[in-house]
Design an enzyme around this catalytic site. Structure first.
Site, PDB file in Angstrom:
ATOM      1  N   ASP A 133     -56.719   9.291 -46.113  1.00  0.00           N
ATOM      2  CA  ASP A 133     -55.396   9.122 -44.964  1.00  0.00           C
ATOM      3  C   ASP A 133     -55.271  10.398 -44.403  1.00  0.00           C
ATOM      4  OD1 ASP A 133     -53.231   8.255 -43.648  1.00  0.00           O
ATOM      5  OD2 ASP A 133     -52.325   7.288 -45.185  1.00  0.00           O
ATOM      6  N   ARG A 135     -53.383  10.641 -41.769  1.00  0.00           N
ATOM      7  CA  ARG A 135     -52.009  10.554 -40.881  1.00  0.00           C
ATOM      8  C   ARG A 135     -51.106  11.458 -41.043  1.00  0.00           C
ATOM      9  NH1 ARG A 135     -50.623   4.467 -42.202  1.00  0.00           N
ATOM     10  NH2 ARG A 135     -51.272   5.058 -44.001  1.00  0.00           N
TER      11      ARG A 135
END
Ligand SMILES: [Zn+2]
Length: 217
Positions: A133, A135
């Site tokens: 991930d 983000r």
């Protein structure tokens, strides 16, 4: 201590009437910004009446799910749910241009191809040389500061978002879980997300839903 967050400034605010494929309609005041750290064109959509502690959703762009209704993830239903809930409560939807958990659209499609050979979403990202991930919510924190939002109610099942925003100087007064949108095509993805990832509340919701027994891959 982390470095102080650079200030962003509002650039343009414009009213945009919205209508979703199911007929739900509302009006957003869409803001753009100067000075976002990653140089991307993120948007903030103000929805509903102003609230003392606004309901905020950080939605990372998903072209396939948001626009085309892809059944491989739950982004489209999550976006639709968030727009209505924020319209009712009053708040902001931040539409963040970090496709595919930050890996980009083409690599997301490559990851889908790997998933079709048996890897789960996390294993596929790692096989492509990415973190599970990628983000980052620094620009989101800048946007909230520019909008004059020091404290918020966060619409999310992902504790990592609340932790990042708190580190970036926001007060997350409350975390409000979203619904879980299971379809035959995304149940494997959702199970992997619950089992492998940061979505602790998602896991609880899936367990409550009785769908956690579905084998991944
Ligand atoms: Zn998606």
């Amino acid at each position: 201590m982390t470095a102080p967050l650079p200030a962003a400034q509002l650039r343009t605010r414009v009213r945009v009437p919205l209508r979703f494929p199911d007929g739900y309609a509302t009006t957003a005041v869409v803001s753009s910004f100067h000075g976002l750290v990653d140089g991307r064109e993120h948007l903030a959509l103000a929805l509903g009446e102003p609230a003392a502690v606004p309901l905020v959703r950080l939605h990372s762009e998903c072209l396939t799910g948001d626009v085309f209704g892809s059944q491989r993830c739950d982004c489209g239903p999550q976006l639709r749910e968030a727009v209505e809930r924020i319209t009712v409560a009053g708040g902001h939807l931040l539409y963040l241009r970090q496709e595919g958990r930050g890996i980009g659209l083409y690599d997301k499609l490559d990851a889908y191809a790997l998933q079709d050979t048996g890897l789960d979403t996390y294993e596929a990202n790692i096989a492509l040389g990415h973190q599970p991930d990628e983000r980052d919510y620094t620009a989101a924190a800048q946007m909230l500061h520019a909008l004059g939002v020091p404290a918020l109610s966060l619409l999310s099942n992902n504790p990592d978002k609340a932790a990042q925003l708190t580190r970036l100087g926001l007060t997350v007064a409350e975390q409000v879980p979203t619904g879980v949108h299971v379809s035959p095509a995304n149940v494997t993805y959702l199970s992997a997300k619950a089992r492998r990832g940061h979505d602790g509340l998602h896991r609880a919701a899936l367990l409550a839903d009785g769908t956690s027994e579905v084998p991944a891959g």
